[in-house]
Design a protein around this motif. Structure first.
Motif, PDB file in Angstrom:
ATOM      1  N   LEU A   7       0.853  -1.175   0.000  1.00  0.00           N
ATOM      2  CA  LEU A   7       0.000   0.000   0.000  1.00  0.00           C
ATOM      3  C   LEU A   7       0.890   1.227   0.000  1.00  0.00           C
ATOM      4  CD1 LEU A   7      -2.860   1.288   0.472  1.00  0.00           C
ATOM      5  CD2 LEU A   7      -2.341   1.123   2.894  1.00  0.00           C
ATOM      6  N   VAL A   8       0.607   2.172  -0.869  1.00  0.00           N
ATOM      7  CA  VAL A   8       1.344   3.427  -0.878  1.00  0.00           C
ATOM      8  C   VAL A   8       0.361   4.520  -0.509  1.00  0.00           C
ATOM      9  CG1 VAL A   8       2.681   5.053  -2.258  1.00  0.00           C
ATOM     10  CG2 VAL A   8       2.934   2.600  -2.647  1.00  0.00           C
ATOM     11  N   LEU A   9       0.663   5.240   0.558  1.00  0.00           N
ATOM     12  CA  LEU A   9      -0.179   6.333   1.002  1.00  0.00           C
ATOM     13  C   LEU A   9       0.247   7.619   0.315  1.00  0.00           C
ATOM     14  CD1 LEU A   9      -0.163   5.426   4.792  1.00  0.00           C
ATOM     15  CD2 LEU A   9      -1.867   4.820   3.083  1.00  0.00           C
ATOM     16  N   ASP A  10      -0.599   8.650   0.368  1.00  0.00           N
ATOM     17  CA  ASP A  10      -0.309   9.923  -0.283  1.00  0.00           C
ATOM     18  C   ASP A  10       1.039  10.502   0.116  1.00  0.00           C
ATOM     19  OD1 ASP A  10      -2.696   9.830  -1.631  1.00  0.00           O
ATOM     20  OD2 ASP A  10      -3.757  11.064  -0.169  1.00  0.00           O
ATOM     21  N   SER A  11       1.480  10.270   1.341  1.00  0.00           N
ATOM     22  CA  SER A  11       2.740  10.825   1.828  1.00  0.00           C
ATOM     23  C   SER A  11       3.957  10.114   1.258  1.00  0.00           C
ATOM     24  CB  SER A  11       2.781  10.732   3.351  1.00  0.00           C
ATOM     25  OG  SER A  11       2.857   9.370   3.724  1.00  0.00           O
ATOM     26  N   GLY A  12       3.738   9.064   0.510  1.00  0.00           N
ATOM     27  CA  GLY A  12       4.853   8.271   0.019  1.00  0.00           C
ATOM     28  C   GLY A  12       5.230   7.175   1.005  1.00  0.00           C
ATOM     29  N   LEU A  13       4.557   7.109   2.143  1.00  0.00           N
ATOM     30  CA  LEU A  13       4.793   6.070   3.129  1.00  0.00           C
ATOM     31  C   LEU A  13       4.448   4.718   2.503  1.00  0.00           C
ATOM     32  CD1 LEU A  13       5.418   5.590   6.195  1.00  0.00           C
ATOM     33  CD2 LEU A  13       2.951   5.637   6.531  1.00  0.00           C
ATOM     34  N   LYS A  14       5.347   3.766   2.653  1.00  0.00           N
ATOM     35  CA  LYS A  14       5.116   2.443   2.079  1.00  0.00           C
ATOM     36  C   LYS A  14       4.973   1.416   3.190  1.00  0.00           C
ATOM     37  CE  LYS A  14       7.568   3.387  -2.192  1.00  0.00           C
ATOM     38  NZ  LYS A  14       8.666   2.984  -3.070  1.00  0.00           N
ATOM     39  N   THR A  15       4.134   0.434   2.947  1.00  0.00           N
ATOM     40  CA  THR A  15       3.946  -0.655   3.890  1.00  0.00           C
ATOM     41  C   THR A  15       3.981  -1.982   3.152  1.00  0.00           C
ATOM     42  OG1 THR A  15       1.542  -0.667   3.701  1.00  0.00           O
ATOM     43  CG2 THR A  15       2.478   0.800   5.368  1.00  0.00           C
ATOM     44  N   ARG A  16       4.169  -3.043   3.952  1.00  0.00           N
ATOM     45  CA  ARG A  16       4.137  -4.405   3.406  1.00  0.00           C
ATOM     46  C   ARG A  16       3.320  -5.244   4.390  1.00  0.00           C
ATOM     47  NH1 ARG A  16       9.848  -6.558   2.503  1.00  0.00           N
ATOM     48  NH2 ARG A  16       9.955  -6.169   4.723  1.00  0.00           N
ATOM     49  N   HIS A  17       2.413  -6.061   3.867  1.00  0.00           N
ATOM     50  CA  HIS A  17       1.599  -6.892   4.744  1.00  0.00           C
ATOM     51  C   HIS A  17       2.499  -7.789   5.580  1.00  0.00           C
ATOM     52  CE1 HIS A  17      -1.308 -10.217   5.693  1.00  0.00           C
ATOM     53  NE2 HIS A  17      -1.935  -9.140   6.129  1.00  0.00           N
ATOM     54  N   LEU A  18       2.355  -7.689   6.887  1.00  0.00           N
ATOM     55  CA  LEU A  18       3.159  -8.488   7.807  1.00  0.00           C
ATOM     56  C   LEU A  18       2.400  -9.753   8.212  1.00  0.00           C
ATOM     57  CD1 LEU A  18       5.727  -8.728   9.535  1.00  0.00           C
ATOM     58  CD2 LEU A  18       4.560  -7.374  11.280  1.00  0.00           C
ATOM     59  N   CYS A  19       1.151  -9.564   8.650  1.00  0.00           N
ATOM     60  CA  CYS A  19       0.353 -10.713   9.048  1.00  0.00           C
ATOM     61  C   CYS A  19      -1.089 -10.298   9.312  1.00  0.00           C
ATOM     62  CB  CYS A  19       0.924 -11.395  10.295  1.00  0.00           C
ATOM     63  SG  CYS A  19       0.857 -10.397  11.795  1.00  0.00           S
ATOM     64  N   THR A  20      -1.921 -11.282   9.430  1.00  0.00           N
ATOM     65  CA  THR A  20      -3.283 -11.114   9.912  1.00  0.00           C
ATOM     66  C   THR A  20      -3.303 -11.697  11.314  1.00  0.00           C
ATOM     67  OG1 THR A  20      -4.195 -11.328   7.690  1.00  0.00           O
ATOM     68  CG2 THR A  20      -5.701 -11.741   9.529  1.00  0.00           C
ATOM     69  N   ALA A  21      -3.833 -10.931  12.274  1.00  0.00           N
ATOM     70  CA  ALA A  21      -3.909 -11.401  13.657  1.00  0.00           C
ATOM     71  C   ALA A  21      -5.369 -11.484  14.065  1.00  0.00           C
ATOM     72  CB  ALA A  21      -3.154 -10.455  14.582  1.00  0.00           C
ATOM     73  N   GLU A  22      -5.758 -12.652  14.566  1.00  0.00           N
ATOM     74  CA  GLU A  22      -7.126 -12.870  15.020  1.00  0.00           C
ATOM     75  C   GLU A  22      -7.107 -13.080  16.529  1.00  0.00           C
ATOM     76  OE1 GLU A  22      -9.024 -14.668  10.949  1.00  0.00           O
ATOM     77  OE2 GLU A  22      -8.437 -16.118  12.502  1.00  0.00           O
ATOM     78  N   PHE A  23      -7.513 -12.038  17.250  1.00  0.00           N
ATOM     79  CA  PHE A  23      -7.527 -12.061  18.709  1.00  0.00           C
ATOM     80  C   PHE A  23      -8.874 -12.573  19.208  1.00  0.00           C
ATOM     81  CE2 PHE A  23      -4.405  -8.832  17.674  1.00  0.00           C
ATOM     82  CZ  PHE A  23      -3.390  -9.066  18.581  1.00  0.00           C
ATOM     83  N   GLU A  24      -8.839 -13.626  20.014  1.00  0.00           N
ATOM     84  CA  GLU A  24     -10.051 -14.137  20.648  1.00  0.00           C
ATOM     85  C   GLU A  24     -10.201 -13.434  21.997  1.00  0.00           C
ATOM     86  OE1 GLU A  24      -9.404 -18.355  20.859  1.00  0.00           O
ATOM     87  OE2 GLU A  24      -9.344 -18.532  18.669  1.00  0.00           O
ATOM     88  N   VAL A  25     -11.377 -12.874  22.217  1.00  0.00           N
ATOM     89  CA  VAL A  25     -11.657 -12.147  23.452  1.00  0.00           C
ATOM     90  C   VAL A  25     -12.839 -12.850  24.123  1.00  0.00           C
ATOM     91  CG1 VAL A  25     -12.193  -9.914  24.487  1.00  0.00           C
ATOM     92  CG2 VAL A  25     -10.822 -10.021  22.401  1.00  0.00           C
ATOM     93  N   GLY A  26     -12.525 -13.831  24.983  1.00  0.00           N
ATOM     94  CA  GLY A  26     -13.571 -14.597  25.647  1.00  0.00           C
ATOM     95  C   GLY A  26     -14.075 -13.891  26.891  1.00  0.00           C
ATOM     96  N   GLY A  27     -15.319 -14.115  27.202  1.00  0.00           N
ATOM     97  CA  GLY A  27     -15.874 -13.557  28.433  1.00  0.00           C
ATOM     98  C   GLY A  27     -16.299 -12.112  28.322  1.00  0.00           C
ATOM     99  N   GLY A  28     -16.221 -11.537  27.140  1.00  0.00           N
ATOM    100  CA  GLY A  28     -16.677 -10.163  26.965  1.00  0.00           C
ATOM    101  C   GLY A  28     -15.742  -9.148  27.590  1.00  0.00           C
ATOM    102  N   LEU A  29     -16.273  -7.971  27.842  1.00  0.00           N
ATOM    103  CA  LEU A  29     -15.503  -6.872  28.404  1.00  0.00           C
ATOM    104  C   LEU A  29     -15.860  -6.672  29.870  1.00  0.00           C
ATOM    105  CD1 LEU A  29     -15.884  -4.211  25.566  1.00  0.00           C
ATOM    106  CD2 LEU A  29     -13.870  -5.596  26.066  1.00  0.00           C
ATOM    107  N   PHE A  30     -14.868  -6.390  30.678  1.00  0.00           N
ATOM    108  CA  PHE A  30     -15.092  -5.986  32.057  1.00  0.00           C
ATOM    109  C   PHE A  30     -15.137  -4.465  32.056  1.00  0.00           C
ATOM    110  CE2 PHE A  30     -12.690  -9.950  32.158  1.00  0.00           C
ATOM    111  CZ  PHE A  30     -13.534 -10.729  32.934  1.00  0.00           C
ATOM    112  N   THR A  31     -16.165  -3.902  32.652  1.00  0.00           N
ATOM    113  CA  THR A  31     -16.329  -2.448  32.621  1.00  0.00           C
ATOM    114  C   THR A  31     -16.176  -1.868  34.006  1.00  0.00           C
ATOM    115  OG1 THR A  31     -17.837  -2.664  30.756  1.00  0.00           O
ATOM    116  CG2 THR A  31     -17.904  -0.602  31.950  1.00  0.00           C
ATOM    117  N   VAL A  32     -15.295  -0.877  34.122  1.00  0.00           N
ATOM    118  CA  VAL A  32     -15.164  -0.120  35.364  1.00  0.00           C
ATOM    119  C   VAL A  32     -16.309   0.879  35.443  1.00  0.00           C
ATOM    120  CG1 VAL A  32     -13.721   1.535  36.613  1.00  0.00           C
ATOM    121  CG2 VAL A  32     -12.669  -0.413  35.461  1.00  0.00           C
ATOM    122  N   GLY A  33     -16.697   1.379  34.286  1.00  0.00           N
ATOM    123  CA  GLY A  33     -17.763   2.376  34.223  1.00  0.00           C
ATOM    124  C   GLY A  33     -17.194   3.751  33.925  1.00  0.00           C
TER     125      GLY A  33
END
Length: 168
Positions: A7-33
């Motif tokens: 991917l080339v962004l307007d700024s000329g910044l270049k990237t290369r695909h490193l990986c796909t990460a699939e994070f499993e988040v069990g039990g939902g979110l704990f909320t402090v409020g």
């Protein structure tokens, strides 16, 4: 083999695909409020996997994402991420990953996220970006210690999936 994505962004910044990460988040979110500092939440990472042209393995249970939520003047809901997790490559290397990031979504997307009966929400309807950095002592992956990455995320039924790109 996964096709390399550049991917080339307007700024000329270049990237290369490193990986796909699939994070499993069990039990939902704990909320402090809603404290004086914002709405604090914690999501416990229960596992997952990552895969790409040079990096493959599993995401170990025990990490987490400490996030805050708020609302912008235009009505969008915004959030911050502060995540830490351990990855183990298929050949046994241990990698410590941390990332910070931002999310922004409208009231209707937030309602869809909260509704278990709602179909998958199109990632084009919300903004989810991260900036991961890596740390390892394994010589085979020493190159990761010099990588700054960016990621584009999407919510999934198991947690979150990020397409992670190495900034060149």
């Amino acid at each position: 083999m996964e096709k390399e994505k550049n991917l080339v962004l307007d700024s000329g910044l270049k990237t290369r695909h490193l990986c796909t990460a699939e994070f499993e988040v069990g039990g939902g979110l704990f909320t402090v409020g809603a404290s004086p500092f914002g709405e604090q939440r914690v999501g416990y990472i229960t596992g997952g996997r990552f895969f790409g042209p040079r990096l493959n393995g599993k995401i170990l249970a025990g990490g987490g994402n400490w996030s805050r939520a708020g609302k912008m003047a235009d009505g969008r809901h915004v959030g911050t991420f502060d995540a830490r997790t351990m990855w183990q490559t298929d050949d046994g290397a241990m990698i410590y990953l941390i990332y910070q990031g931002r999310s922004a979504l409208s009231d209707d997307v937030r309602a869809d996220f909260a509704n278990p009966a709602s179909p998958d929400v199109d990632p084009a309807r919300y903004y989810l970006r991260i900036a991961p950095v890596f740390e390892t002592s394994d010589p085979a992956y020493d190159w990761l210690n010099a990588v700054l990455a960016i990621g584009v995320g999407e919510r999934t039924d198991f947690g979150v999936r990020h397409q992670i790109y190495e900034v060149l």
